[in-house]
Design an enzyme around this catalytic site. Structure first.
Site, PDB file in Angstrom:
ATOM      1  N   GLU A 141      40.680   1.400  37.755  1.00 32.02           N
ATOM      2  CA  GLU A 141      41.829   1.089  38.621  1.00 32.02           C
ATOM      3  C   GLU A 141      41.421   0.944  40.097  1.00 32.02           C
ATOM      4  OE1 GLU A 141      42.008   3.539  36.100  1.00 32.02           O
ATOM      5  OE2 GLU A 141      42.912   1.950  34.886  1.00 32.02           O
ATOM      6  N   ARG A 199      41.605  -1.489  45.383  1.00 35.09           N
ATOM      7  CA  ARG A 199      41.462  -1.075  46.792  1.00 35.09           C
ATOM      8  C   ARG A 199      41.006  -2.274  47.642  1.00 35.09           C
ATOM      9  NH1 ARG A 199      39.585   5.122  47.326  1.00 35.09           N
ATOM     10  NH2 ARG A 199      40.947   5.926  45.699  1.00 35.09           N
ATOM     11  N   ASN A 226      37.892  11.826  49.778  1.00 33.39           N
ATOM     12  CA  ASN A 226      36.988  11.206  50.767  1.00 33.39           C
ATOM     13  C   ASN A 226      37.770  10.512  51.884  1.00 33.39           C
ATOM     14  OD1 ASN A 226      34.870  11.976  49.161  1.00 33.39           O
ATOM     15  ND2 ASN A 226      34.504   9.943  48.296  1.00 33.39           N
ATOM     16  N   GLY A 227      38.792   9.771  51.482  1.00 33.94           N
ATOM     17  CA  GLY A 227      39.583   9.023  52.458  1.00 33.94           C
ATOM     18  C   GLY A 227      40.290   9.957  53.426  1.00 33.94           C
ATOM     19  N   ARG A 228      40.928  11.009  52.880  1.00 31.01           N
ATOM     20  CA  ARG A 228      41.646  11.959  53.742  1.00 31.01           C
ATOM     21  C   ARG A 228      40.691  12.708  54.664  1.00 31.01           C
ATOM     22  NH1 ARG A 228      44.395  14.781  49.015  1.00 31.01           N
ATOM     23  NH2 ARG A 228      43.142  13.242  47.904  1.00 31.01           N
ATOM     24  N   TRP A 229      39.518  13.037  54.127  1.00 34.15           N
ATOM     25  CA  TRP A 229      38.507  13.723  54.956  1.00 34.15           C
ATOM     26  C   TRP A 229      38.192  12.872  56.185  1.00 34.15           C
ATOM     27  CZ3 TRP A 229      33.627  12.509  56.720  1.00 34.15           C
ATOM     28  CH2 TRP A 229      32.829  13.574  57.173  1.00 34.15           C
ATOM     29  N   GLU A 253      38.503  23.770  30.567  1.00 36.52           N
ATOM     30  CA  GLU A 253      39.220  24.529  31.591  1.00 36.52           C
ATOM     31  C   GLU A 253      39.355  23.646  32.826  1.00 36.52           C
ATOM     32  OE1 GLU A 253      40.580  27.524  31.299  1.00 36.52           O
ATOM     33  OE2 GLU A 253      39.895  27.681  29.218  1.00 36.52           O
ATOM     34  N   ILE A 285      44.870  14.100  36.154  1.00 36.24           N
ATOM     35  CA  ILE A 285      43.662  13.780  35.391  1.00 36.24           C
ATOM     36  C   ILE A 285      43.201  12.336  35.679  1.00 36.24           C
ATOM     37  CG2 ILE A 285      44.907  13.095  33.314  1.00 36.24           C
ATOM     38  CD1 ILE A 285      42.805  14.670  31.708  1.00 36.24           C
ATOM     39  N   ASP A 306      37.641  13.912  44.701  1.00 33.80           N
ATOM     40  CA  ASP A 306      38.784  13.327  45.415  1.00 33.80           C
ATOM     41  C   ASP A 306      38.842  13.809  46.865  1.00 33.80           C
ATOM     42  OD1 ASP A 306      41.036  11.823  45.773  1.00 33.80           O
ATOM     43  OD2 ASP A 306      42.382  13.153  44.670  1.00 33.80           O
ATOM     44  N   LEU A 350      18.763  18.739  33.920  1.00 37.14           N
ATOM     45  CA  LEU A 350      20.161  18.307  34.068  1.00 37.14           C
ATOM     46  C   LEU A 350      20.319  16.824  33.724  1.00 37.14           C
ATOM     47  CD1 LEU A 350      23.088  18.771  35.298  1.00 37.14           C
ATOM     48  CD2 LEU A 350      22.117  17.976  37.466  1.00 37.14           C
ATOM     49  N   HIS A 371      33.391   8.180  52.123  1.00 36.57           N
ATOM     50  CA  HIS A 371      32.620   7.895  50.897  1.00 36.57           C
ATOM     51  C   HIS A 371      31.133   8.160  51.132  1.00 36.57           C
ATOM     52  CE1 HIS A 371      36.191   6.547  49.013  1.00 36.57           C
ATOM     53  NE2 HIS A 371      36.300   5.418  49.692  1.00 36.57           N
TER      54      HIS A 371
HETATM   55  C1  FPP Z   1      37.980   9.529  45.894  1.00 35.15           C
HETATM   56  O1  FPP Z   1      38.392   9.696  47.209  1.00 35.15           O
HETATM   57  C2  FPP Z   1      36.645   8.935  45.857  1.00 35.15           C
HETATM   58  C3  FPP Z   1      36.327   7.710  45.343  1.00 35.15           C
HETATM   59  C4  FPP Z   1      37.322   6.835  44.701  1.00 35.15           C
HETATM   60  C5  FPP Z   1      34.962   7.184  45.418  1.00 35.15           C
HETATM   61  C6  FPP Z   1      33.918   8.204  45.184  1.00 35.15           C
HETATM   62  C7  FPP Z   1      32.601   7.622  45.323  1.00 35.15           C
HETATM   63  C8  FPP Z   1      31.547   8.255  45.850  1.00 35.15           C
HETATM   64  C9  FPP Z   1      31.639   9.659  46.363  1.00 35.15           C
HETATM   65  C10 FPP Z   1      30.241   7.588  45.957  1.00 35.15           C
HETATM   66  C11 FPP Z   1      29.675   7.121  44.657  1.00 35.15           C
HETATM   67  C12 FPP Z   1      28.243   7.233  44.747  1.00 35.15           C
HETATM   68  C13 FPP Z   1      27.365   7.178  43.738  1.00 35.15           C
HETATM   69  C14 FPP Z   1      25.990   7.582  43.983  1.00 35.15           C
HETATM   70  C15 FPP Z   1      27.712   6.710  42.396  1.00 35.15           C
HETATM   71  P1  FPP Z   1      39.602   8.837  47.737  1.00 35.15           P
HETATM   72  O2  FPP Z   1      39.069   7.633  48.413  1.00 35.15           O
HETATM   73  O3  FPP Z   1      40.573   8.589  46.642  1.00 35.15           O
HETATM   74  O4  FPP Z   1      40.187   9.827  48.810  1.00 35.15           O
HETATM   75  P2  FPP Z   1      41.717   9.963  49.238  1.00 35.15           P
HETATM   76  O5  FPP Z   1      42.482  10.380  48.019  1.00 35.15           O
HETATM   77  O6  FPP Z   1      41.663  11.029  50.274  1.00 35.15           O
HETATM   78  O7  FPP Z   1      42.125   8.632  49.778  1.00 35.15           O
END
Ligand code: FPP
Length: 255
Positions: free
Chosen positions: A81, A85, A36-39, A222, A210, A34, A145, A51
């Site tokens: 869900e 987006r 990516n967007g905020r980053w 855990e 979750i 979680d 793995l 992303h």
């Molecule tokens: C959550 O951050 C991230 C996602 C919903 C997408 C994650 C997908 C990837 C990292 C790439 C997938 C790649 C492969 C190889 C399968 P968010 O967008 O909810 O962030 P935020 O809560 O800050 O808005």
């Protein structure tokens, strides 16, 4: 002093993690990636850049998990869900497995990593399905793995599907036979039937939910909530999470 306490409280201590007990590495780690967007927002960049960077973090963490001899790593890449987006963002995310496998499949093969998925894969765009199927095929015999992508996955949808399939399989069973069905039997109808339950769940970005991820399988896992945004999560943070995991006592309902 207060700062230190606060840091530990949030289970995100990157400094001084000490040596890990290599005999007690979690066999299965599940991660909700979680933030990516905020980053991206923090850097005044478009969300999709987050992303993209998140995909790079997947490579880093896959390498680290493989080096630590973790047996299973399940990553929540796209939920049932997430289709709500903006179309542009969904399209971009659907392209990422293609990009990821184009650039990383040779290393996965070299590292003896086996690629698997859970989720409703047949509903994904054809190019995404094709990349995933190729990766599965080319890594099918690998024994290191197991890297499991949860894509178009939702815990409730998975359980409903499992119930439907189980009912179909027991259509002619008596009430008595139905009452004999066990948790272990039902688990065979889940998308995770080939994998053990996660020992450790990590969620990044400080959110403590979750979000419909592995809701059956996480019953005794855990939970560790890490404050880093997923693109900033790295090997040091992973080791810190494992260190915290190793300090916990798992009782599975016993004493
Ligand atoms: C959550 O951050 C991230 C996602 C919903 C997408 C994650 C997908 C990837 C990292 C790439 C997938 C790649 C492969 C190889 C399968 P968010 O967008 O909810 O962030 P935020 O809560 O800050 O808005």
């Amino acid at each position: 002093m207060f700062k230190k306490f606060k840091k530990n409280h949030h289970q995100s201590q990157s400094a001084d993690i000490g040596a890990l007990d290599l005999q007690k590495i979690p066999q299965h780690i599940a991660i909700i990636m979680d933030g990516n967007g905020r980053w991206a927002k923090q850097r005044k960049m478009p969300r999709v850049k987050g992303h993209y960077q998140g995909m790079e973090t997947i490579k880093t963490i896959t390498r680290a998990a493989s080096d630590l001899n973790v047996k299973y790593l399940t990553l929540y890449a796209f939920s049932t869900e997430n289709w709500s987006r903006p179309q542009e963002e969904v399209n971009y995310i659907m392209g990422l497995p293609v990009n990821f496998l184009n650039t990383f499949l040779p290393e996965l093969i070299e590292k003896n990593v086996k690629v698997e998925t859970i989720g409703f894969i047949d509903e994904l765009p054809p190019k995404t399905i094709q990349a995933i199927e190729e990766a599965k095929l080319k890594t099918a015999d690998n024994t290191g793995l197991t890297l499991i992508f949860a894509i178009n996955y939702g815990g409730r949808a998975e359980i409903m599907k499992g119930i439907q399939n189980m009912i179909k399989a027991h259509k002619h069973a008596s009430d008595r036979d139905i009452e004999q069905l066990t948790e272990q039997h039902f688990a065979q109808y889940l998308m995770t039937s080939d994998f053990p339950d996660p020992d450790l769940l990590i969620r990044t970005s400080g959110e403590q939910r979750i979000s419909n991820f592995l809701i059956w399988q996480l019953s005794y896992s855990e939970f560790i909530f890490n404050d880093k945004m997923w693109p900033d999560f790295d090997e040091t943070e992973l080791k810190a999470c494992i260190k915290t995991y190793q300090s916990r006592q798992r009782r599975f309902g016993g004493l």
